[in-house]
Each structure stands twice: as structure tokens, then as C-alpha cells.
Motif scaffolding. Sequence first.
Motif, PDB file in Angstrom:
ATOM      1  N   CYS A  33       0.828  -1.130   0.126  1.00  9.28           N
ATOM      2  CA  CYS A  33      -0.049   0.204  -0.050  1.00  9.28           C
ATOM      3  C   CYS A  33       0.876   1.284   0.035  1.00  9.28           C
ATOM      4  O   CYS A  33       0.596   2.274  -0.469  1.00  9.28           O
ATOM      5  CB  CYS A  33      -0.889   0.119   1.229  1.00  9.28           C
ATOM      6  SG  CYS A  33      -2.255  -1.268   1.049  1.00  9.28           S
ATOM      7  N   ASP A  34       2.094   1.245   0.608  1.00  8.17           N
ATOM      8  CA  ASP A  34       2.929   2.328   0.533  1.00  8.17           C
ATOM      9  C   ASP A  34       3.351   2.807  -0.885  1.00  8.17           C
ATOM     10  O   ASP A  34       3.793   3.746  -1.185  1.00  8.17           O
ATOM     11  CB  ASP A  34       4.198   1.949   1.009  1.00  8.17           C
ATOM     12  CG  ASP A  34       4.039   1.901   2.653  1.00  8.17           C
ATOM     13  OD1 ASP A  34       3.210   2.480   3.105  1.00  8.17           O
ATOM     14  OD2 ASP A  34       4.781   1.293   3.561  1.00  8.17           O
ATOM     15  N   PRO A  37      -0.975   5.380  -5.159  1.00  5.68           N
ATOM     16  CA  PRO A  37      -0.992   6.808  -5.022  1.00  5.68           C
ATOM     17  C   PRO A  37      -1.767   7.096  -3.605  1.00  5.68           C
ATOM     18  O   PRO A  37      -2.553   6.203  -3.164  1.00  5.68           O
ATOM     19  CB  PRO A  37      -1.855   7.366  -6.151  1.00  5.68           C
ATOM     20  CG  PRO A  37      -1.649   6.037  -7.224  1.00  5.68           C
ATOM     21  CD  PRO A  37      -1.484   4.842  -6.254  1.00  5.68           C
ATOM     22  N   LEU A  38      -1.395   8.254  -3.191  1.00  3.65           N
ATOM     23  CA  LEU A  38      -1.882   8.552  -1.871  1.00  3.65           C
ATOM     24  C   LEU A  38      -3.456   8.742  -1.855  1.00  3.65           C
ATOM     25  O   LEU A  38      -4.258   8.313  -0.750  1.00  3.65           O
ATOM     26  CB  LEU A  38      -1.643  10.061  -1.426  1.00  3.65           C
ATOM     27  CG  LEU A  38      -1.820  10.670  -0.009  1.00  3.65           C
ATOM     28  CD1 LEU A  38      -1.111   9.489   1.084  1.00  3.65           C
ATOM     29  CD2 LEU A  38      -1.273  12.022   0.235  1.00  3.65           C
ATOM     30  N   SER A  39      -4.145   8.729  -2.975  1.00  2.68           N
ATOM     31  CA  SER A  39      -5.531   8.890  -3.104  1.00  2.68           C
ATOM     32  C   SER A  39      -6.308   7.356  -2.827  1.00  2.68           C
ATOM     33  O   SER A  39      -7.432   7.335  -2.573  1.00  2.68           O
ATOM     34  CB  SER A  39      -6.044   9.462  -4.327  1.00  2.68           C
ATOM     35  OG  SER A  39      -5.622   8.769  -5.402  1.00  2.68           O
ATOM     36  N   TYR A  41      -4.518   5.062  -1.104  1.00  6.53           N
ATOM     37  CA  TYR A  41      -3.901   4.503   0.328  1.00  6.53           C
ATOM     38  C   TYR A  41      -4.481   4.047   1.074  1.00  6.53           C
ATOM     39  O   TYR A  41      -4.787   2.982   1.658  1.00  6.53           O
ATOM     40  CB  TYR A  41      -2.905   5.620   0.767  1.00  6.53           C
ATOM     41  CG  TYR A  41      -2.055   5.024   2.111  1.00  6.53           C
ATOM     42  CD1 TYR A  41      -1.265   4.047   1.859  1.00  6.53           C
ATOM     43  CD2 TYR A  41      -2.584   5.430   3.574  1.00  6.53           C
ATOM     44  CE1 TYR A  41      -0.556   3.630   2.943  1.00  6.53           C
ATOM     45  CE2 TYR A  41      -2.031   4.643   4.577  1.00  6.53           C
ATOM     46  CZ  TYR A  41      -0.842   3.803   4.183  1.00  6.53           C
ATOM     47  OH  TYR A  41      -0.202   3.193   5.378  1.00  6.53           O
ATOM     48  N   ASP A  42      -5.822   4.710   1.640  1.00  7.34           N
ATOM     49  CA  ASP A  42      -6.725   4.339   2.568  1.00  7.34           C
ATOM     50  C   ASP A  42      -7.690   3.288   2.341  1.00  7.34           C
ATOM     51  O   ASP A  42      -7.603   2.252   3.033  1.00  7.34           O
ATOM     52  CB  ASP A  42      -7.695   5.387   2.940  1.00  7.34           C
ATOM     53  CG  ASP A  42      -7.076   6.739   3.798  1.00  7.34           C
ATOM     54  OD1 ASP A  42      -6.006   6.537   4.321  1.00  7.34           O
ATOM     55  OD2 ASP A  42      -7.469   7.866   3.745  1.00  7.34           O
TER      56      ASP A  42
END
Length: 64
Positions: A33-34, A37-39, A41-42
Motif C-alpha cells: 500500500c505504500d 497513490p496517496l488517493s 492508500y486508505d
Amino acid sequence: MKGLLLLSFAALLAACSEKAVYNNLQHNNRLQCDKVPLSEYDACMERASKPYDDYERERRELND
């Protein structure tokens, strides 16, 4: 009687092994998950953090 005991032990061992494999895969998924993209990640972490008991219950429901 010994056969039943051995069979029960083998079933218990197999269940523990399945849980260990699942938990290891989920750990590796969380590491991956790292890299998303940040969008995303959750959502990735949520999928990779499902407890084994929840996974097993859903799997049984699908097979019934």
C-alpha cells in the motif's frame, strides 16, 4: 480413538496454518500500500487489514 485425535489435531494445525498464511499475505499487502497513490492508500489499507475471522466468515457465506 487415536485416529480421531490425530485427525482433530491435523484439522486444528491446518486451520492455524491457514490463518498464519492469511496474516502474512495481509502484512505483505499493507507493505504494498505504500506504493499506491496517496488517493488510494486508505482503501488499500482497509482491504489489507481485514481480520482473518471476517475473511473466513465471508468465504463461508460465499460457499454456502
